[in-house]
Motif scaffolding. Structure first.
Motif, mmCIF file in Angstrom:
data_model
loop_
_atom_site.group_PDB
_atom_site.id
_atom_site.type_symbol
_atom_site.label_atom_id
_atom_site.label_comp_id
_atom_site.label_asym_id
_atom_site.label_seq_id
_atom_site.Cartn_x
_atom_site.Cartn_y
_atom_site.Cartn_z
ATOM 1 N N TYR A 129 0.835 -1.208 0.000
ATOM 2 C CA TYR A 129 0.000 0.000 0.000
ATOM 3 C C TYR A 129 0.871 1.261 0.000
ATOM 4 C CZ TYR A 129 -3.816 -3.200 1.102
ATOM 5 O OH TYR A 129 -4.721 -4.222 1.061
ATOM 6 N N GLU A 130 1.988 1.202 0.725
ATOM 7 C CA GLU A 130 2.903 2.332 0.750
ATOM 8 C C GLU A 130 3.525 2.565 -0.624
ATOM 9 O OE1 GLU A 130 5.014 5.558 2.146
ATOM 10 O OE2 GLU A 130 3.398 4.429 3.112
ATOM 11 N N SER A 131 3.801 1.469 -1.343
ATOM 12 C CA SER A 131 4.375 1.603 -2.685
ATOM 13 C C SER A 131 3.391 2.266 -3.646
ATOM 14 C CB SER A 131 4.794 0.228 -3.221
ATOM 15 O OG SER A 131 3.672 -0.568 -3.567
ATOM 16 N N ILE A 132 2.098 1.995 -3.465
ATOM 17 C CA ILE A 132 1.081 2.644 -4.296
ATOM 18 C C ILE A 132 1.057 4.143 -4.029
ATOM 19 C CG2 ILE A 132 -1.389 2.840 -4.768
ATOM 20 C CD1 ILE A 132 -1.661 -0.123 -4.219
ATOM 21 N N LEU A 133 1.115 4.514 -2.762
ATOM 22 C CA LEU A 133 1.130 5.933 -2.398
ATOM 23 C C LEU A 133 2.382 6.616 -2.937
ATOM 24 C CD1 LEU A 133 -0.153 5.788 1.304
ATOM 25 C CD2 LEU A 133 -1.419 6.475 -0.738
ATOM 26 N N GLU A 134 3.507 5.920 -2.912
ATOM 27 C CA GLU A 134 4.752 6.486 -3.440
ATOM 28 C C GLU A 134 4.645 6.729 -4.948
ATOM 29 O OE1 GLU A 134 7.989 4.532 -0.298
ATOM 30 O OE2 GLU A 134 7.690 3.650 -2.282
ATOM 31 N N THR A 135 4.053 5.775 -5.650
ATOM 32 C CA THR A 135 3.859 5.940 -7.095
ATOM 33 C C THR A 135 2.963 7.138 -7.392
ATOM 34 O OG1 THR A 135 4.189 3.600 -7.628
ATOM 35 C CG2 THR A 135 2.873 4.881 -9.170
ATOM 36 N N THR A 195 19.459 13.693 -2.650
ATOM 37 C CA THR A 195 19.546 12.230 -2.660
ATOM 38 C C THR A 195 19.190 11.699 -4.040
ATOM 39 O OG1 THR A 195 18.714 10.169 -1.643
ATOM 40 C CG2 THR A 195 17.158 11.988 -1.889
ATOM 41 N N ALA A 196 19.696 10.512 -4.358
ATOM 42 C CA ALA A 196 19.404 9.904 -5.653
ATOM 43 C C ALA A 196 18.586 8.634 -5.501
ATOM 44 C CB ALA A 196 20.703 9.604 -6.403
ATOM 45 N N ILE A 197 18.128 8.341 -4.283
ATOM 46 C CA ILE A 197 17.338 7.142 -4.045
ATOM 47 C C ILE A 197 16.001 7.516 -3.416
ATOM 48 C CG2 ILE A 197 19.357 5.653 -3.811
ATOM 49 C CD1 ILE A 197 19.009 5.814 -0.787
ATOM 50 N N GLY A 198 15.102 6.554 -3.391
ATOM 51 C CA GLY A 198 13.793 6.789 -2.812
ATOM 52 C C GLY A 198 12.897 7.633 -3.711
ATOM 53 N N THR A 199 11.730 7.927 -3.191
ATOM 54 C CA THR A 199 10.757 8.703 -3.959
ATOM 55 C C THR A 199 11.265 10.097 -4.294
ATOM 56 O OG1 THR A 199 8.971 7.519 -2.816
ATOM 57 C CG2 THR A 199 8.383 9.532 -3.986
ATOM 58 N N GLY A 258 11.684 3.567 -5.332
ATOM 59 C CA GLY A 258 10.427 3.463 -4.605
ATOM 60 C C GLY A 258 9.259 3.211 -5.542
ATOM 61 N N GLY A 259 8.069 3.096 -4.967
ATOM 62 C CA GLY A 259 6.868 2.888 -5.768
ATOM 63 C C GLY A 259 6.593 1.435 -6.082
ATOM 64 N N ILE A 260 5.611 1.222 -6.939
ATOM 65 C CA ILE A 260 5.187 -0.138 -7.288
ATOM 66 C C ILE A 260 6.294 -0.904 -7.993
ATOM 67 C CG2 ILE A 260 3.507 -1.467 -8.639
ATOM 68 C CD1 ILE A 260 1.525 0.811 -8.210
ATOM 69 N N GLY A 261 7.069 -0.214 -8.829
ATOM 70 C CA GLY A 261 8.170 -0.872 -9.520
ATOM 71 C C GLY A 261 9.181 -1.432 -8.553
#
Length: 228
Positions: A21-27, A96-100, A181-184
């Motif tokens: 669910y968190e990955s969906i919110l990140e996307t 930063t180059a990582i995460g959302t 991050g995200g769904i991917g």
């Protein structure tokens, strides 16, 4: 009842449902922020390309050729390579180059050239007769852009925005390969690296639902503009 169905058909996903669910919110976050910035930039650059091209209302071959070449170069670079190439600049811009957070900048750089071309194409479809009529009435270049080009191109702009939005969702899934991050990212971490097929399938379904909602929204907007 629903929990039992999920545990039966998606046993691995049910164990990390909060992560999913968190990955969906990140996307959705990446889509909203990168999409908003790219829309404004793409609209601006698309207009510049249109008015500065040979024969345009503000013809400027130097600006047109420079912007045209930059867009062509950026569009020719595969997105996965662009992400890696932009890492130093991404860190400089957002820290930063990582995460959302780290994914938004390369998403903007990756999708803006595509949307700029879409906007240029949409505006180029305006009847030249309308432009000439505007000039005859004494409209300024700004007036022609607002009251002729943009107003008459609303349906084409909506279609271009819908197409670009779908492409942006695809790019947001790609950044998951490099920890964006995200769904991917969820599909890579749980579906690929841990060989959990249900995690892969549920990721695909989630992306399909988001894309379908975007396309339905685009069609509804077209209908509301009475141009569909």
């Amino acid at each position: 009842m629903l929990d039992q169905v999920i545990k039966k058909f998606l046993p691995n996903v049910s164990k990390v449902s909060d992560v999913f669910y968190e990955s969906i919110l990140e996307t959705l976050k990446m889509f909203a922020i990168a999409g908003s910035i790219s829309f404004l930039l793409g609209l601006f650059f698309g207009i510049v390309l249109l008015v500065c091209k040979p024969g345009g209302i503000l013809e400027n071959k130097w600006i047109y050729n420079l912007l045209d070449k930059i867009i062509n170069v950026l569009r020719s670079i595969p997105f996965i390579i662009m992400i890696a190439a932009l890492i130093p600049l991404t860190r400089l811009v957002v820290g930063t180059a990582i995460g959302t957070t780290g994914a938004i900048f390369p998403l903007v750089v990756g999708i803006t050239p595509f949307f700029s071309r879409q906007i240029e194409s949409a505006l180029s479809g305006v009847d030249p007769g309308l432009v000439e009529s505007g000039k005859a009435m004494g409209m300024s270049a700004f007036g022609l852009i607002i009251h002729v080009y943009l107003k008459e191109s609303i349906p084409a702009i909506v279609r271009a925005t819908t197409i670009t939005s779908v492409n942006l969702i695809g790019l947001s899934a790609i950044v998951g390969v490099v920890g964006g991050g995200g769904i991917g990212n969820f599909a890579i971490m749980y579906g690929y690296q841990r060989s959990q097929v249900d995690a892969t399938y549920v990721s695909v379904i989630a992306l399909l639902i988001i894309v379908s909602m975007i396309e339905l929204l685009g069609k509804r907007v077209l209908r509301n503009t009475k141009y569909y």
